[in-house]
Design an enzyme around this catalytic site. Structure first.
Site, PDB file in Angstrom:
ATOM      1  CB  CYS A 187      -9.413  -4.262  14.731  1.00 27.11           C
ATOM      2  SG  CYS A 187      -9.128  -3.774  13.031  1.00 27.11           S
ATOM      3  CD  GLU A 195     -11.250  -9.373   3.823  1.00 25.60           C
ATOM      4  OE1 GLU A 195     -11.058  -8.183   3.552  1.00 25.60           O
ATOM      5  OE2 GLU A 195     -10.624  -9.973   4.718  1.00 25.60           O
ATOM      6  CB  CYS A 243      -7.072  -2.997   6.445  1.00 31.79           C
ATOM      7  SG  CYS A 243      -5.574  -2.226   5.916  1.00 31.79           S
ATOM      8  CD  GLU A 293      -3.234   0.710   2.067  1.00 28.06           C
ATOM      9  OE1 GLU A 293      -3.399  -0.445   2.500  1.00 28.06           O
ATOM     10  OE2 GLU A 293      -3.932   1.671   2.396  1.00 28.06           O
ATOM     11  CD  GLU A 351      -2.822   0.889  -4.250  1.00 31.51           C
ATOM     12  OE1 GLU A 351      -2.771   0.312  -3.146  1.00 31.51           O
ATOM     13  OE2 GLU A 351      -3.845   0.908  -4.961  1.00 31.51           O
ATOM     14  CD  GLU A 370     -14.040 -10.480  -4.662  1.00 29.49           C
ATOM     15  OE1 GLU A 370     -14.939 -11.285  -5.014  1.00 29.49           O
ATOM     16  OE2 GLU A 370     -14.288  -9.350  -4.176  1.00 29.49           O
ATOM     17  CE  LYS A 406     -10.268  -8.478   8.361  1.00 31.50           C
ATOM     18  NZ  LYS A 406      -9.592  -7.979   7.144  1.00 31.50           N
ATOM     19  CB  SER A 433      -5.381   0.733  -1.028  1.00 37.39           C
ATOM     20  OG  SER A 433      -4.485  -0.320  -1.215  1.00 37.39           O
TER      21      SER A 433
END
Lengths: 156, 586
Positions: free
Chosen positions: B515, B372, B310, B285, B288, B377, B369, B330
């Site tokens: 978190c 996710e 994230c 990142e 980037e 993908e 999560k 990102s």
């Protein structure tokens, strides 16, 4: 689906755009939407929510809170059986049951062919004619169980 | 604002005008039981629906009892909080709630942590003298993240406030009315078909067992028992400062070593650390970010501000709520997914086993999560990079099932080679942490000299929106740090309307506090001090760490040398990056 035509969404969209403010207008818009579409299917609620910046969940919450709002389309001929006190004591319930029996529907939904829908309401202010039934704009007074088949036949 | 004088249980108290009786009582040490009320100070979470009527008190001159949580104090008010009338009323009110609540405490996953259970004990409900002839019957709705059992709902509406006000998501609303009322999504759709971000904050505030996470502990037990499988664990930064709470340790206890020991004792083949892939995230990142900013400075069109990616709750929020800006976040996958990709490619190759024989288990402070890890993908031929995700709470449950005495465990270290993370990875667990970790690396990259002071205090703290401008390598970089999705909405809408603050970097975390306050963490029951203690513990780990910058992680260096070549390489793009799509949902 013809009843959810682009024109109707456009009309509703224009109504919403014409409001001076979009805040606190959800119920007013839902009234208008039901006037245009006849009922409030998911697509319409989603559209209203997006247009007003209100979550679909909240729109659905309001629609399910007020008994005036309905999510099922009304039939071509909408039948209302009055269950107000006067009508009730003069035998409205057997009349309602007879409509249900002949139309073969349980609660207040619409027949599969879309011809009839049925609902009960509380007093339409014609207690002198009790029990009262309305089909669309037409009012039937002193209705008995035996008359039900005949009334329905008028609309077949 | 003027002050108000009142008397509570004979004690005189002076409080600010606008305070509630409950606040005033707290000030003089009078404890009034509450149930639906929840005030997570320093965040927008305040539920004051006064629906449970557990906190009722007697107010002199008032005919009926007053809910202390929602009754403002008035001058000269005389309040009595524990008269016979009050105690009887509280008991009756709780009894009434229980008459429409299933007696499933023996099998309920909130048992022992249930606020209804606690309050029933507290007010002394020993039997139900009220007979009721109807009980709510709702089907239990299971998704891959959240389980909703509306039979257990007590209509406190905390989840609605969280979802609508704090998170501005709008997945939940009160549906129907009277006895038939329940809280649910539009048209009773599955939450997966709604704008739900799966952040799990509704679970975090639910006082009863109506909302809970999908229990995946059984999957882990099966994987561990399968001799054909190599089971690889990763543990997220925020889990180590919270899991101790499940075993009676004080909030903020750092239990990293015990947690690793416990997972090893469960039978894991390898215990690795998400801190490692957090470091990897910074490399990817950071590169980037420098790329985009350089482009911008050269007068080329650049996608700015870059937004962190994230947090899967935030990614879900972004994809369902905003249009025409999917180039901004990102492209980096989250640390969880980067770890999964590294494990199933690089590490599986090292072990010389096919990816199908490896099971990657994540221990996360998070519910999103789970969602996710299940994204298409992030699968190769149907095999996911991360197979199973457990919340911190579920790991604790698993440790209890396995009869492991957590508090007596010795401390173990993570395994090599992908178990070593710097403390720049650890601070990913708090709001501001990802940005701070990035700055520690980007600074040295751009300035080409060591950073003397590693702490960036301006990006820390519990403010919903933090702004910080820094000059690095002669470039003025404007940053924003937000946590809680309504704060995210505010900043993203600003960016949509032309980015008036000229932001270059935005860090977003869905949960209040980041978190450490995640939807999968041990329940805080409205005590913000618990989240603050976890935050302090994260910074404590960082302060006492010898390795505090991601690019100085020697194992990251090795990983690039042996496998990915360099940050943002073709292979890195293939395995460590992703794309975003707009999703229309109810």
């Amino acid at each position: 689906m013809e009843e959810l035509s682009q024109e109707k969404f456009q009309e509703l969209g224009q109504f919403i755009d014409s409001l001076p403010s979009k805040k606190g207008e959800l119920i007013r818009v839902l009234h208008k939407a039901q006037e245009i579409f006849g009922y409030l299917p998911k697509e319409v609620q989603y559209f209203v929510g997006r247009k007003l910046g209100v979550s679909t969940a909240k729109v659905y919450g309001v629609v399910t809170f007020y008994s005036y709002f309905t999510m099922s389309p009304k039939g071509k001929n909408h039948i209302s059986v009055c269950l107000g006190t006067a009508c009730y004591v003069r035998g409205a319930e057997p009349v309602l049951d007879e409509f249900r029996k002949i139309l073969n529907i349980q609660g207040t939904e619409t027949t599969p062919d879309g011809k009839f829908s049925l609902c009960s309401l509380r007093c339409i202010g014609a207690c002198g004619l009790a029990p009262v039934v309305t089909v669309g704009e037409k009012v039937y007074g002193r209705v008995t169980k035996e008359m039900v088949a005949g009334i329905l036949a008028e609309y077949k | 604002m003027s002050n108000i004088n009142l008397t509570i249980d004979g004690k005189k108290v002076e409080v600010l005008q606008g305070s509630m009786i409950l606040d005033a009582a707290k000030q003089v040490g009078v404890d009034i039981p509450t149930l639906c009320y929840l005030n997570l100070h320093d965040t927008k979470m305040k539920n004051q629906s006064a629906s449970c009527r557990v906190c009722v008190v007697e107010v002199e001159g008032r005919r009926n009892l007053a809910p202390a949580c929602a009754t403002p104090v008035t001058e000269g008010m005389v309040v009595k909080t524990s008269t016979m009338r009050v105690l009887e009323a509280r008991k009756t009110n709780v009894e009434l709630l229980i008459t429409d609540h299933p007696n499933e405490c023996l099998t309920c996953n909130k048992s022992g942590k249930c606020e209804l259970q606690d309050v029933a004990r507290k007010v002394g409900v020993n039997n139900i003298s009220i007979t009721s002839n109807s009980m709510s019957t709702y089907p239990i709705k299971v998704t891959k993240t959240i389980v909703r059992d509306m039979n257990k709902c007590i209509m406190c509406r905390r989840c609605e406030v969280m979802c609508n006000t704090v998170q501005s998501v709008g997945a939940l609303s009160g549906i129907n009315r009277g006895f038939d009322a329940y809280v649910g999504p539009a048209f009773d759709e599955s939450l997966e078909d709604t704008v739900c971000t799966h952040c799990g904050q509704c679970i975090a505030v639910c006082p009863v067992g109506a909302l809970s996470e999908k229990d995946d502990t059984g999957k882990v037990i099966r994987a561990l028992a399968d001799p054909e499988k190599t089971v690889v664990f990763q543990t997220a930064p925020a889990t180590r400062v919270a899991i101790g709470e499940e075993f009676g340790l004080a909030p903020g206890t750092i239990a990293t070593g015990k947690m690793v020991s416990a997972i090893k004792q469960l039978g894991a083949d390898y215990v690795f650390d998400t801190d490692f892939s957090a470091d990897l995230t910074i490399m990817e990142e950071g590169t980037e970010l420098i790329g985009r900013v350089t482009k911008f400075l050269n007068g080329e069109k650049a996608s700015l501000p870059i937004m962190t990616s994230c947090c899967p709750g935030w990614v879900n929020f972004f994809e369902t709520q905003f249009k025409g800006m999917s180039d901004l976040p990102s492209s980096c996958r989250s640390p969880q997914q980067m770890f999964g990709a590294v494990a199933k490619n690089y590490f599986a190759e090292k072990l010389d086993i096919p990816r199908e024989k490896m099971v990657v288990v994540s221990i996360m402070p998070c519910i999103a999560k789970k969602y996710e890890a299940d994204r298409e993908e992030f699968k190769v031929n149907g095999n996911p990079d991360v197979d199973i995700v457990l919340s911190t709470r579920e790991l604790a449950q698993l440790i209890k099932i396995a009869n492991i005495k957590f508090n007596e465990l010795d401390e173990s270290k993570f395994d090599a080679p992908i178990g070593f993370g710097t403390s720049a990875g650890v601070i990913f667990g708090v709001t501001g942490g990802v940005l701070e970790a990035a700055l520690r690396t980007v600074y040295e990259e751009l300035e080409a000299k060591p950073l003397e002071k590693l702490e960036f205090e301006t990006v820390r703290g519990l403010d919903g929106v933090k702004l910080a401008s820094l000059t690095i390598g002669g470039i003025a970089i404007n940053t924003a740090i937000v946590h809680g999705l309504s704060n995210a909405r505010q900043i993203v809408e600003e960016i949509q309307s032309g980015n008036p603050r000229d932001l270059h970097v935005v860090e977003i975390m869905a949960c209040p506090g980041g978190c450490v306050g995640g939807g999968g963490q041990p329940l805080h029951h409205g005590n913000i001090d618990i989240i603050k203690a976890r935050t302090a513990a994260i910074y404590n780990i960082d302060d006492t760490s010898a390795d505090r910058q991601s690019h100085k992680n020697p194992f990251i260096d090795t990983l690039y040398k042996e496998y990915y070549e360099k940050p943002n390489s073709h292979k890195a793009h293939e395995q460590l990056h992703t794309t975003y799509s707009e999703r229309e949902k109810y």
